[in-house]
Design a protein around this motif. Structure first.
Motif, PDB file in Angstrom:
ATOM      1  N   ASN A  32      11.448   3.872   3.996  1.00 17.18           N
ATOM      2  CA  ASN A  32      10.287   4.656   3.573  1.00 17.18           C
ATOM      3  C   ASN A  32      10.660   6.113   3.370  1.00 17.18           C
ATOM      4  O   ASN A  32      10.292   6.732   2.364  1.00 17.18           O
ATOM      5  CB  ASN A  32       9.164   4.603   4.614  1.00 17.18           C
ATOM      6  CG  ASN A  32       8.560   3.241   4.821  1.00 17.18           C
ATOM      7  OD1 ASN A  32       8.309   2.853   5.959  1.00 17.18           O
ATOM      8  ND2 ASN A  32       8.325   2.498   3.762  1.00 17.18           N
ATOM      9  N   ILE A  33      11.400   6.673   4.317  1.00 12.91           N
ATOM     10  CA  ILE A  33      11.796   8.082   4.246  1.00 12.91           C
ATOM     11  C   ILE A  33      12.774   8.292   3.088  1.00 12.91           C
ATOM     12  O   ILE A  33      12.659   9.264   2.336  1.00 12.91           O
ATOM     13  CB  ILE A  33      12.407   8.546   5.580  1.00 12.91           C
ATOM     14  CG1 ILE A  33      11.366   8.452   6.720  1.00 12.91           C
ATOM     15  CG2 ILE A  33      12.980   9.951   5.468  1.00 12.91           C
ATOM     16  CD1 ILE A  33      10.160   9.348   6.571  1.00 12.91           C
ATOM     17  N   LYS A  78       5.539  16.579   4.126  1.00 10.06           N
ATOM     18  CA  LYS A  78       6.396  16.773   2.956  1.00 10.06           C
ATOM     19  C   LYS A  78       7.311  17.978   3.139  1.00 10.06           C
ATOM     20  O   LYS A  78       8.495  17.923   2.805  1.00 10.06           O
ATOM     21  CB  LYS A  78       5.544  16.962   1.700  1.00 10.06           C
ATOM     22  CG  LYS A  78       4.824  15.718   1.250  1.00 10.06           C
ATOM     23  CD  LYS A  78       3.940  16.037   0.062  1.00 10.06           C
ATOM     24  CE  LYS A  78       3.033  14.897  -0.316  1.00 10.06           C
ATOM     25  NZ  LYS A  78       2.134  15.256  -1.424  1.00 10.06           N
ATOM     26  N   GLU A  79       6.765  19.047   3.679  1.00  7.09           N
ATOM     27  CA  GLU A  79       7.561  20.259   3.902  1.00  7.09           C
ATOM     28  C   GLU A  79       8.661  19.994   4.929  1.00  7.09           C
ATOM     29  O   GLU A  79       9.786  20.460   4.781  1.00  7.09           O
ATOM     30  CB  GLU A  79       6.659  21.401   4.369  1.00  7.09           C
ATOM     31  CG  GLU A  79       7.368  22.712   4.507  1.00  7.09           C
ATOM     32  CD  GLU A  79       8.019  23.204   3.224  1.00  7.09           C
ATOM     33  OE1 GLU A  79       9.133  23.769   3.308  1.00  7.09           O
ATOM     34  OE2 GLU A  79       7.438  23.026   2.142  1.00  7.09           O
ATOM     35  N   PHE A  80       8.345  19.235   5.974  1.00  9.02           N
ATOM     36  CA  PHE A  80       9.342  18.880   6.984  1.00  9.02           C
ATOM     37  C   PHE A  80      10.489  18.106   6.344  1.00  9.02           C
ATOM     38  O   PHE A  80      11.659  18.407   6.594  1.00  9.02           O
ATOM     39  CB  PHE A  80       8.700  18.044   8.093  1.00  9.02           C
ATOM     40  CG  PHE A  80       9.666  17.587   9.149  1.00  9.02           C
ATOM     41  CD1 PHE A  80      10.026  18.428  10.187  1.00  9.02           C
ATOM     42  CD2 PHE A  80      10.231  16.322   9.098  1.00  9.02           C
ATOM     43  CE1 PHE A  80      10.932  18.009  11.158  1.00  9.02           C
ATOM     44  CE2 PHE A  80      11.131  15.899  10.055  1.00  9.02           C
ATOM     45  CZ  PHE A  80      11.477  16.751  11.095  1.00  9.02           C
ATOM     46  N   LEU A  81      10.177  17.124   5.521  1.00  5.96           N
ATOM     47  CA  LEU A  81      11.217  16.331   4.864  1.00  5.96           C
ATOM     48  C   LEU A  81      12.066  17.206   3.955  1.00  5.96           C
ATOM     49  O   LEU A  81      13.290  17.100   3.949  1.00  5.96           O
ATOM     50  CB  LEU A  81      10.587  15.185   4.068  1.00  5.96           C
ATOM     51  CG  LEU A  81       9.924  14.086   4.899  1.00  5.96           C
ATOM     52  CD1 LEU A  81       9.201  13.107   3.997  1.00  5.96           C
ATOM     53  CD2 LEU A  81      10.932  13.380   5.786  1.00  5.96           C
ATOM     54  N   SER A 138       0.841  -1.193   0.000  1.00  3.26           N
ATOM     55  CA  SER A 138       0.000   0.000   0.000  1.00  3.26           C
ATOM     56  C   SER A 138       0.881   1.249   0.000  1.00  3.26           C
ATOM     57  O   SER A 138       1.975   1.259   0.552  1.00  3.26           O
ATOM     58  CB  SER A 138      -0.921   0.007   1.219  1.00  3.26           C
ATOM     59  OG  SER A 138      -0.166   0.035   2.400  1.00  3.26           O
ATOM     60  N   ARG A 139       0.381   2.264  -0.640  1.00  5.18           N
ATOM     61  CA  ARG A 139       1.110   3.516  -0.769  1.00  5.18           C
ATOM     62  C   ARG A 139       0.996   4.309   0.527  1.00  5.18           C
ATOM     63  O   ARG A 139      -0.086   4.396   1.118  1.00  5.18           O
ATOM     64  CB  ARG A 139       0.520   4.300  -1.929  1.00  5.18           C
ATOM     65  CG  ARG A 139       1.208   5.576  -2.206  1.00  5.18           C
ATOM     66  CD  ARG A 139       0.576   6.226  -3.399  1.00  5.18           C
ATOM     67  NE  ARG A 139       1.102   7.567  -3.524  1.00  5.18           N
ATOM     68  CZ  ARG A 139       1.254   8.207  -4.651  1.00  5.18           C
ATOM     69  NH1 ARG A 139       0.880   7.623  -5.767  1.00  5.18           N
ATOM     70  NH2 ARG A 139       1.728   9.404  -4.689  1.00  5.18           N
ATOM     71  N   ILE A 140       2.084   4.889   0.955  1.00  2.00           N
ATOM     72  CA  ILE A 140       2.090   5.712   2.163  1.00  2.00           C
ATOM     73  C   ILE A 140       1.713   7.134   1.768  1.00  2.00           C
ATOM     74  O   ILE A 140       2.306   7.708   0.853  1.00  2.00           O
ATOM     75  CB  ILE A 140       3.472   5.695   2.841  1.00  2.00           C
ATOM     76  CG1 ILE A 140       3.820   4.278   3.280  1.00  2.00           C
ATOM     77  CG2 ILE A 140       3.498   6.648   4.028  1.00  2.00           C
ATOM     78  CD1 ILE A 140       5.240   4.105   3.758  1.00  2.00           C
ATOM     79  N   GLU A 141       0.724   7.675   2.433  1.00  2.00           N
ATOM     80  CA  GLU A 141       0.292   9.042   2.181  1.00  2.00           C
ATOM     81  C   GLU A 141       1.007   9.982   3.140  1.00  2.00           C
ATOM     82  O   GLU A 141       1.169   9.680   4.318  1.00  2.00           O
ATOM     83  CB  GLU A 141      -1.216   9.172   2.370  1.00  2.00           C
ATOM     84  CG  GLU A 141      -2.037   8.325   1.405  1.00  2.00           C
ATOM     85  CD  GLU A 141      -1.908   8.767  -0.048  1.00  2.00           C
ATOM     86  OE1 GLU A 141      -1.749   9.978  -0.287  1.00  2.00           O
ATOM     87  OE2 GLU A 141      -1.974   7.892  -0.925  1.00  2.00           O
TER      88      GLU A 141
END
Length: 53
Positions: A44-45, A14-17, A5-8
């Motif tokens: 994952n990250i 997203k901005e934090f990453l 399954s895709r991670i949402e």
């Protein structure tokens, strides 16, 4: 074989990453999971960072 399954990710996640991409992947994973109450792996990250440059 079952598809994974895709991670949402939220826009805040997203901005934090994006803003912390200079951290090592393990440090980024630990900080991300602590901040957002998630339990994602370093893989994952790393995959998210690669997909979104």
């Amino acid at each position: 074989m079952a598809r994974l399954s895709r991670i949402e990710y939220s826009e805040k996640e997203k901005e934090f990453l994006k803003s912390n991409c200079s951290m090592s992947r393990q440090e980024l994973t630990d900080a991300f999971n602590e901040r957002f109450g998630r339990n994602l792996s370093k893989g994952n990250i790393s995959a998210m960072c690669k997909r979104n440059k």
